[in-house]
Design an enzyme around this catalytic site. Structure first.
Site: not given
Length: 951
Positions: A628, A746
């Site tokens: 995915i 991040d």
């Protein structure tokens, strides 16, 4: 001289023992070349494990050396190493394999550049390197391959221009180089290519003009150049003379000028000129009787909708939204069509100046009509068109599907499913149970928008060419991907006449070789295909492990082998013994292996430690059909573990220590962090060369997926604010409630995941850092550290000073807020989102950059949200709000929402949609595909101030 040659062979045995010891390849130069290939690959054990038989061009798929005798030697004819997680580089010595016809390293992690020496492979026909990390320019030497028919180099990082030398490729039929960074002008010289049929260069950095000379390619069938930068260029009129053209796709290329009349191309099936700056009226295109898709959306077109759009029997999608079209919608478009059971027609006319609908207003259920944003909708009651103007209608891409229709009357216990047996869905005999093998396939440029009406044709196309009965094929699943490309997983069943209900090896070999060497004949509707993988489970698991066979060598070759093998026997024995001992130890002492490699240097609480076998079973042997996602760390798979829990499994690149620190950091932090807006870590696996993290599965993917249109879902303003609130609360927990506090470092759209109810959950703590406590004056505490993060999201002050603070997370989240408001990516073609929005707001054009997919919105709430986002993105750290202040402001904005569109609570099951809130609605006329790269301290901040145009 003879003695020197013999000594060379003897010396080569030591480094290339498998090649010579089994009597497969006897040309000394090719032994040397393959020895270099072995050394260049970072996982030689995997390479050797997958060394297969050497039958004359009847080799097995996945790790193949197909060798044929000739000139007194046996030569490498096919070198195929597909989808094996190999890393390393391509050795220049490959150029010595002059007899090789197929070079296939697709779907690995090969890096480095393409060696110019490949230009010496005179017999090479297929150069297949898709899905790696290859960088650098295309060597000029590739333009002198005399027998090449296909370049399949897409999904890499190839840069630089297209060499003009490619004009010499008289045999080339396929240029598949999409999704790279190829730049510069398309050489007009390529028009001399006589055999080219597929020219796919979408998603690159091409610029300059569209060469009119390309019309001289008389056999060209697909021209696909989406998402390049031909700014100011017009579409050459000569393209209307490409008589064999089946598909023309020039989406988002900054093209100007009129739409050419393509009536002279009666075989045209697919036309996409969307998201450009085309002007003028739409030509009649009277003869396009076979067209399935016309997309002219997001341009500057005026005039009326041509009457020639009626009576198109195969039309599936007509997209004209976001233009300046006037007049009536001609109902004859759908009235003159006859719909089969599976056929659909989408007519998207949103955001034009259409004032009426001419004719009948009772389209069949197969037809979806969208008129939102037209003057006609102001008279919806009077014109009786309310069903076409409501907010519920959205042009979703068709849902994933399959062709399976199993017989529910069959008893489950009659079919040993545990051995990979299953009922054949279309068997002529009820409850016929057999063991299939799987093929992962992707149509890389189909000429359709809707697959169900073509499923029967596709299955006939496959079975007739593979010489199978129709019932032997089932499409287990299919789904559309960006491109658009159609990905599917096929199951091939043995025939009913096979009493064992199993394929024999020769039949699997025949089918897989046919698919692997791209022998399926050309099909205009389905276009070229990618072979993603073969899946051999249950009774076929050992298909790849059969012994090697002799290649039928000449007497002289056998003498050479005997001499070489004898001389290198000791070295061969020692190397094999070492490998065998390691393998034996690995399989015989799994417990000790875990103690050696899986020791986590901290307590992990309730985080489960999984065995590799458990996760292998959960993902169907890490089948590509369960993949995915993919990033720099590795690949992500969807799986179902033993207790039935659906999870996401992030698997690191194998046999690489890169990410070891990030791996431990992620486990350590998530084992002690618990908040509804942080993703939950279910477990991990750390065995020898395997590093895997197991998370809760998030059905709606990432915020990046939603905004980039991957799932074809839309978010109204309330849902976007809901996602912003959840993200901010998750980060606030890290900054203020975690003990000790944590700086994420991040924050980006790909690291904000969405559950079934679109609750946001922050993920990926691989580069996070512990935060020092603030000083007594409340000043932001700092950490001096190397810059890490993602381009466009990194705090500019952190980038310059290397001083990391909690306000660095605030900056990154501010960029995410701007993405939510505009639908644009942080950096694109040198344009920086923060600076673009600042410039737009300063010039009074804020509403011109709001994402048109958001639908109507309350303007005051949007203004306040935009002000907060820009405040978070201030260059000076102290000028930014704290995360607590950001959360409070989001709550304040939420309280201002109309009662009909408040943000849902965690227990609310509402999904995305477009709410009818306020009269103000500014629509963006464009879209962009998202892509981000992780960098360490370089090119993280764009210095380009963009030009703002009305969108």
């Amino acid at each position: 001289m003879r003695m020197r040659s013999l000594l060379m062979v003897v010396a080569l045995v030591t480094c290339s023992f498998v090649l010579l010891a089994v009597g497969e390849i006897t040309d000394p130069s090719e032994v040397l070349a393959l020895g270099a290939v072995l050394r260049s690959i970072k996982d030689p054990r995997r390479f050797l494990k997958n060394w297969k038989r050497g039958d004359p061009c009847e080799s097995k798929w996945k790790g193949v050396f197909c060798v044929n005798p000739g000139d007194g030697y046996s030569h490498v004819r096919e070198l195929r190493l597909l989808n094996m997680n190999l890393s390393g580089t391509l050795a220049p010595e490959l150029g010595q394999l002059s007899y090789t016809t197929i070079l296939d390293f697709m779907w690995n992690n090969i890096s480095g550049s393409i060696p110019k020496e490949i230009g010496n492979m005179n017999w090479l026909q297929l150069l297949l390197l898709s899905g790696n990390q290859i960088s650098g320019p295309l060597p000029d030497e590739l333009g002198y391959l005399p027998n090449i028919t296909k370049f399949q180099l897409d999904l890499n990082n190839i840069s630089g221009p297209l060499p003009k030398s490619f004009a010499n490729l008289s045999t080339i039929k396929h240029f598949h180089m999409n999704n790279n960074s190829i730049s510069g002008q398309i050489p007009p010289e390529l028009s001399a290519l006589p055999q080219l049929i597929h020219f796919l260069l979408d998603n690159n950095n091409l610029s300059g003009y569209l060469p009119p000379e390309l019309a001289a390619m008389k056999n060209l069938m697909i021209l696909q150049l989406d998402n390049n930068n031909f700014e100011g260029t017009e579409i050459p009129d000569s393209y209307a003379n490409m008589s064999k053209l089946v598909k023309l796709s020039l989406r988002n290329c900054k093209l100007q000028g009129p739409v050419p009349d393509f009536s002279s191309i009666p075989g045209l099936l697919y036309l996409d000129l969307s998201s450009n700056q085309l002007t003028g009226s739409i030509p009649e295109n009277k003869l396009l009787r076979n067209i399935t898709t016309i997309d002219l959306s997001n341009n500057l077109l005026n005039g009326s909708i041509p009457s020639s759009f009626s009576g198109l029997p195969l039309l599936q999608r007509l997209s004209l939204e976001n233009n300046f079209l006037i007049g009536d919608v001609p109902s004859a478009i759908w009235q003159n069509m006859t719909f089969s059971e599976n056929a659909t027609l989408t007519l998207d006319f949103r955001n034009n100046s259409l004032s009426n609908v001419a004719g009948s207003l009772n389209p069949p259920s197969n037809v979806l009509i969208m008129l939102q944003g037209n003057p006609a909708c102001r008279r919806a009651g009077e014109l009786n068109i309310g069903q076409f103007c409501g907010p519920a209608a959205t042009p979703d891409t068709e849902a994933p599907g399959s062709s399976n229709n199993p017989n529910m009357n069959c008893l489950p216990q009659s079919c040993p499913i545990s051995d990979n047996f299953e009922y054949v869905p279309a068997s002529p005999v009820d409850c016929f149970c057999a063991a299939p093998f799987g093929i992962g396939l992707r149509l890389r440029s189909p000429s359709i928008s809707h697959f169900p009406p073509y499923i029967d044709d596709f299955m006939k196309y496959i079975t007739s060419n593979l010489q199978l009965f129709p019932y032997q094929l089932a499409i287990d699943s299919y789904s559309w991907e960006n491109g658009p490309r159609l990905r599917m997983f096929l199951k091939i069943f043995p025939p009913y006449s096979n009493t064992s209900h199993l394929f024999n090896d020769s039949e699997i070999q025949r089918i897989s070789t046919y698919m692997a060497t791209f022998l399926l004949p050309r099909n205009d509707t389905f276009g070229p295909y990618d072979l993603l993988n073969f899946t051999f489970l249950g009774p076929y698991e050992k298909f790849d492990l059969e012994p090697l066979k002799s290649a039928g060598l000449s007497k002289g070759a056998l003498i050479g082998i005997v001499i070489g093998s004898f001389s290198g026997g000791v070295a061969i024995f020692l190397v094999i013994a070492v490998l065998f001992r390691k393998s034996h130890a690995r399989h015989q002492n799994k417990t000790s292996r875990k103690q050696k490699f899986s020791k986590i240097p901290f307590r992990t609480g309730n985080i489960k430690e999984f065995d590799f076998k458990e996760l292998e079973l959960a993902t169907g042997n890490f089948s590509i059909t369960t993949q995915i996602g993919q990033g720099g760390y590795g690949k992500v798979y969807r799986g179902t573990v033993a207790d039935g829990t659906v999870v996401a499994i992030k698997r690191a690149q194998q046999l690489s220590l890169h990410g070891q620190k990030e791996f431990f950091t992620e486990i350590e932090f998530l084992s002690r962090l618990h908040h509804r807006n942080l993703v939950s870590l279910v477990g991990y696996c750390h065995e020898e060369d395997e590093q895997m993290l197991v998370y809760e599965f998030m059905p709606n993917g990432s915020l990046h997926d939603i905004l980039s249109g991957r799932f074809k879902k839309t978010l109204n303003f309330a849902m976007r604010l809901h996602i912003a609130m959840g993200s901010a609360k998750g980060i606030l927990y890290l900054h203020t409630e975690a003990d000790p506090p944590i700086i994420h470092r991040d924050i980006k759209a790909t690291n904000i995941l969405l559950d079934l109810k679109f609750n946001a959950k922050v993920s990926d703590f691989g580069i996070s850092r512990l935060s020092p406590v603030q000083d007594t004056l409340g000043a932001s505490a700092q950490i001096s550290t190397a810059v890490k993060g993602t381009p466009g999201y990194v705090d500019p002050e952190y980038f310059l000073s290397h001083k990391l603070t909690q306000k660095s997370d605030v900056y990154s989240l501010g960029v995410v807020f701007l993405e939510l408001l505009t639908g644009m990516k942080p950096i694109s073609h040198g344009r920086n989102l923060v600076r673009e929005v600042c410039t737009a707001c300063q010039s009074g054009m804020m509403f011109s950059i709001i994402d048109g997919n958001m639908g109507p919105y309350p303007s005051e709430c949007v203004k306040k949200f935009m002000a907060l986002a820009l405040k978070c993105c201030e260059d000076e750290t102290d000028a930014r709000p704290s995360m607590l202040e950001a959360v409070r402001e989001l709550e304040n904005i939420s309280s201002m929402l109309p009662e009909s569109d408040t943000i849902p609570s965690d227990s609310d099951t509402t999904t995305s949609g477009t709410a009818d809130l306020a009269p103000l609605s500014i629509h963006s006329r464009g879209s962009s595909a998202y892509g981000t790269n992780d960098f360490l301290g370089s090119n993280l901040v764009s210095g380009v101030i963009p030009t703002i145009r009305p969108r």
